[in-house]
Design an enzyme around this catalytic site. Structure first.
Site, PDB file in Angstrom:
ATOM      1  N   SER A  52      -4.149  37.475  -0.950  1.00 43.76           N
ATOM      2  CA  SER A  52      -4.922  36.256  -0.704  1.00 43.76           C
ATOM      3  C   SER A  52      -5.233  36.075   0.775  1.00 43.76           C
ATOM      4  O   SER A  52      -6.087  35.267   1.138  1.00 43.76           O
ATOM      5  CB  SER A  52      -4.174  35.027  -1.235  1.00 43.76           C
ATOM      6  OG  SER A  52      -2.935  34.855  -0.570  1.00 43.76           O
ATOM      7  N   HIS A  53      -4.539  36.829   1.635  1.00 40.68           N
ATOM      8  CA  HIS A  53      -4.790  36.739   3.074  1.00 40.68           C
ATOM      9  C   HIS A  53      -5.179  38.084   3.671  1.00 40.68           C
ATOM     10  O   HIS A  53      -5.182  38.244   4.892  1.00 40.68           O
ATOM     11  CB  HIS A  53      -3.558  36.178   3.791  1.00 40.68           C
ATOM     12  CG  HIS A  53      -3.304  34.741   3.494  1.00 40.68           C
ATOM     13  ND1 HIS A  53      -2.704  34.318   2.321  1.00 40.68           N
ATOM     14  CD2 HIS A  53      -3.589  33.614   4.188  1.00 40.68           C
ATOM     15  CE1 HIS A  53      -2.623  32.994   2.326  1.00 40.68           C
ATOM     16  NE2 HIS A  53      -3.153  32.542   3.440  1.00 40.68           N
ATOM     17  N   ALA A 128      -2.612  34.972   7.145  1.00 40.32           N
ATOM     18  CA  ALA A 128      -1.186  34.836   6.865  1.00 40.32           C
ATOM     19  C   ALA A 128      -0.467  34.443   8.151  1.00 40.32           C
ATOM     20  O   ALA A 128      -0.869  34.831   9.254  1.00 40.32           O
ATOM     21  CB  ALA A 128      -0.638  36.154   6.330  1.00 40.32           C
ATOM     22  N   THR A 165      -2.835  22.803   3.379  1.00 37.42           N
ATOM     23  CA  THR A 165      -1.745  23.555   2.750  1.00 37.42           C
ATOM     24  C   THR A 165      -0.583  23.725   3.717  1.00 37.42           C
ATOM     25  O   THR A 165       0.535  24.003   3.304  1.00 37.42           O
ATOM     26  CB  THR A 165      -2.219  24.933   2.276  1.00 37.42           C
ATOM     27  OG1 THR A 165      -2.799  25.638   3.379  1.00 37.42           O
ATOM     28  CG2 THR A 165      -3.229  24.807   1.150  1.00 37.42           C
ATOM     29  N   GLY A 192      -5.695  30.259  -0.999  1.00 39.12           N
ATOM     30  CA  GLY A 192      -6.290  31.555  -1.300  1.00 39.12           C
ATOM     31  C   GLY A 192      -5.934  32.058  -2.681  1.00 39.12           C
ATOM     32  O   GLY A 192      -6.748  32.713  -3.355  1.00 39.12           O
ATOM     33  N   ASP A 193      -4.707  31.773  -3.131  1.00 42.07           N
ATOM     34  CA  ASP A 193      -4.305  32.190  -4.476  1.00 42.07           C
ATOM     35  C   ASP A 193      -5.073  31.418  -5.549  1.00 42.07           C
ATOM     36  O   ASP A 193      -5.350  31.953  -6.630  1.00 42.07           O
ATOM     37  CB  ASP A 193      -2.800  31.999  -4.666  1.00 42.07           C
ATOM     38  CG  ASP A 193      -1.992  33.048  -3.933  1.00 42.07           C
ATOM     39  OD1 ASP A 193      -2.488  34.181  -3.806  1.00 42.07           O
ATOM     40  OD2 ASP A 193      -0.869  32.741  -3.488  1.00 42.07           O
ATOM     41  N   HIS A 235       7.944  14.786  -3.260  1.00 35.75           N
ATOM     42  CA  HIS A 235       8.050  14.100  -1.973  1.00 35.75           C
ATOM     43  C   HIS A 235       8.621  14.999  -0.885  1.00 35.75           C
ATOM     44  O   HIS A 235       8.349  14.796   0.300  1.00 35.75           O
ATOM     45  CB  HIS A 235       8.917  12.844  -2.123  1.00 35.75           C
ATOM     46  CG  HIS A 235      10.350  13.112  -2.465  1.00 35.75           C
ATOM     47  ND1 HIS A 235      10.769  13.445  -3.735  1.00 35.75           N
ATOM     48  CD2 HIS A 235      11.468  13.117  -1.687  1.00 35.75           C
ATOM     49  CE1 HIS A 235      12.084  13.632  -3.736  1.00 35.75           C
ATOM     50  NE2 HIS A 235      12.526  13.439  -2.515  1.00 35.75           N
ATOM     51  N   LYS A 236       9.383  16.024  -1.262  1.00 38.07           N
ATOM     52  CA  LYS A 236       9.984  16.901  -0.254  1.00 38.07           C
ATOM     53  C   LYS A 236       8.918  17.767   0.423  1.00 38.07           C
ATOM     54  O   LYS A 236       8.853  17.855   1.648  1.00 38.07           O
ATOM     55  CB  LYS A 236      11.064  17.767  -0.893  1.00 38.07           C
ATOM     56  CG  LYS A 236      12.237  16.965  -1.432  1.00 38.07           C
ATOM     57  CD  LYS A 236      13.297  17.850  -2.068  1.00 38.07           C
ATOM     58  CE  LYS A 236      14.454  17.012  -2.601  1.00 38.07           C
ATOM     59  NZ  LYS A 236      15.505  17.851  -3.239  1.00 38.07           N
ATOM     60  N   MET A 309      15.486  39.107  -1.564  1.00 36.85           N
ATOM     61  CA  MET A 309      15.459  38.213  -0.416  1.00 36.85           C
ATOM     62  C   MET A 309      14.027  37.774  -0.123  1.00 36.85           C
ATOM     63  O   MET A 309      13.066  38.482  -0.446  1.00 36.85           O
ATOM     64  CB  MET A 309      16.025  38.927   0.813  1.00 36.85           C
ATOM     65  CG  MET A 309      17.530  39.098   0.810  1.00 36.85           C
ATOM     66  SD  MET A 309      18.396  37.507   0.979  1.00 36.85           S
ATOM     67  CE  MET A 309      17.851  36.988   2.612  1.00 36.85           C
ATOM     68  N   ARG A 314       7.387  42.176   0.400  1.00 36.02           N
ATOM     69  CA  ARG A 314       6.455  42.659   1.424  1.00 36.02           C
ATOM     70  C   ARG A 314       6.944  43.971   2.034  1.00 36.02           C
ATOM     71  O   ARG A 314       6.152  44.900   2.260  1.00 36.02           O
ATOM     72  CB  ARG A 314       6.279  41.616   2.525  1.00 36.02           C
ATOM     73  CG  ARG A 314       5.451  40.416   2.130  1.00 36.02           C
ATOM     74  CD  ARG A 314       5.034  39.598   3.338  1.00 36.02           C
ATOM     75  NE  ARG A 314       6.167  39.142   4.142  1.00 36.02           N
ATOM     76  CZ  ARG A 314       6.569  39.710   5.259  1.00 36.02           C
ATOM     77  NH1 ARG A 314       5.966  40.796   5.724  1.00 36.02           N
ATOM     78  NH2 ARG A 314       7.591  39.212   5.934  1.00 36.02           N
TER      79      ARG A 314
END
EC number: 1.5.1.21
Length: 341
Positions: A52-53, A128, A165, A192-193, A235-236, A309, A314
């Protein structure tokens, strides 16, 4: 992290893809220096599976440059403000060249003072965020960055979109391990997604966004055409998005996500906002122990059952790309050649 489209996938050497992207940027008005920085960022995202980036963004870059909304020839103006503070006016250009212009000074200040801040304003960020912070961790430093974008997210409890975003990226060194790096939007999904899902005719999971009437929807086109995304975690996520607006815009002198108007520049896609980067030298506190402690944390997370992780996918994609080349579809590659002209 999005997947490539269903078109046939081919493998292209990273340097070849980067050179092609740089040529496209220069063809459409970027200076060699700006084109080189943007091409490396975009090729890196594609290499690491952040589609997406990656090259998906190139038509947006090109249309934005053609619209006159962003200056591809801009020369960032770096100001040495204080012992631990650097300010950059990106001069209406892209944020990554502004970071590149100030990076050496920022690192020197962080190593000397233990912590340093880079405040970028008058900038456009369309990429990104993790490539901005990962190199610091590779040098043994800790880095945190925030950037606000364009209005497309409804704050929790509100009726209309206001925030962008507003991603957050973090990187830290880890002994005998790749740096710990994550890059996440404070919205339920990266914009982008949503675009990729709309292009592919796919539905989204519930809880991602609302339509033009404020009703929950799983249709990405409804979100893009008058609707809006929701913050992650209610809300977080909304509170974190607010924090990003304060740090990336109010503190740097950049625009809030709702303050710029690109209606006079048809084709413009890049938010004209700000970015904040904080770099910490752990050597001033724990010294070499910090990287060892990071490794200890990773081992304990794995011991309790964590199988992946943050950022690990990536790295796996990167490893494959280094051996086989960067994955792009034939359709994407043809599109890039057409952009080159």
């Amino acid at each position: 992290m999005s997947a490539p489209s269903t078109s046939t996938v081919v493998r292209v050497p990273f340097t070849e893809l980067q050179s092609l992207l740089q040529a496209i940027f220069q063809r459409h008005g970027c200076s060699e220096a700006v084109a080189r920085v943007l091409a490396h960022n975009c090729a890196s995202a594609q290499r690491d599976g952040a589609h997406s980036h990656g090259v998906f963004r190139m038509p947006g870059y090109v249309s934005t440059l053609a619209s006159g909304w962003v200056d591809g020839q801009a020369t960032p103006q770096v100001s040495d403000v204080a012992a631990g503070y650097v300010r950059v006016d990106a001069a209406g250009g892209f944020a990554q060249p502004a970071l590149a212009a100030a990076r050496e000074l920022l690192v020197a200040k962080a190593r000397s003072a233990g912590i340093a801040v880079l405040a970028i304003h008058n900038s456009h960020h369309f990429a990104a965020l993790w490539p901005d912070v990962e190199p610091f961790a590779e040098e043994g430093l800790v880095a945190l960055s925030v950037v606000n974008s364009m209005t497309c997210v409804v704050p929790h409890g509100a009726r209309k979109p206001l925030f962008g975003t507003n991603p957050i990226a973090f990187a830290a060194p880890c002994a005998e391990h790749d740096p710990i790096v994550f890059d996440m939007a404070t919205s339920a999904m990266a914009h982008g997604d949503v675009q990729i899902a709309a292009r592919a005719g796919q539905q989204l999971p519930e809880g991602m966004g609302v339509d033009a009437d404020g009703q929950p929807t799983t249709d990405p086109k409804a979100i893009l055409e008058g609707g809006a995304l929701l913050p992650f975690g209610g809300h977080k996520g909304s509170a974190l998005s607010m924090m990003v607006e304060l740090l990336a815009a109010a503190l740097t002198g950049g625009h809030f996500s709702w303050e710029f108007d690109w209606s006079g520049h048809p084709g413009a896609k890049t938010p004209w906002t700000g970015q904040l980067i904080i770099v910490i030298n752990p050597g001033k506190a724990e010294g070499e122990r910090f990287a060892q402690r990071s490794r200890e944390l990773v081992e304990h997370m794995q011991a309790v059952g964590l199988t992946r992780m943050p950022g690990e996918r990536r790295y796996r994609e990167r490893e494959v790309a280094e051996e086989e080349g960067v994955a792009v579809t034939e359709q994407e590659l043809q599109g890039l050649k057409e952009l080159l002209g």
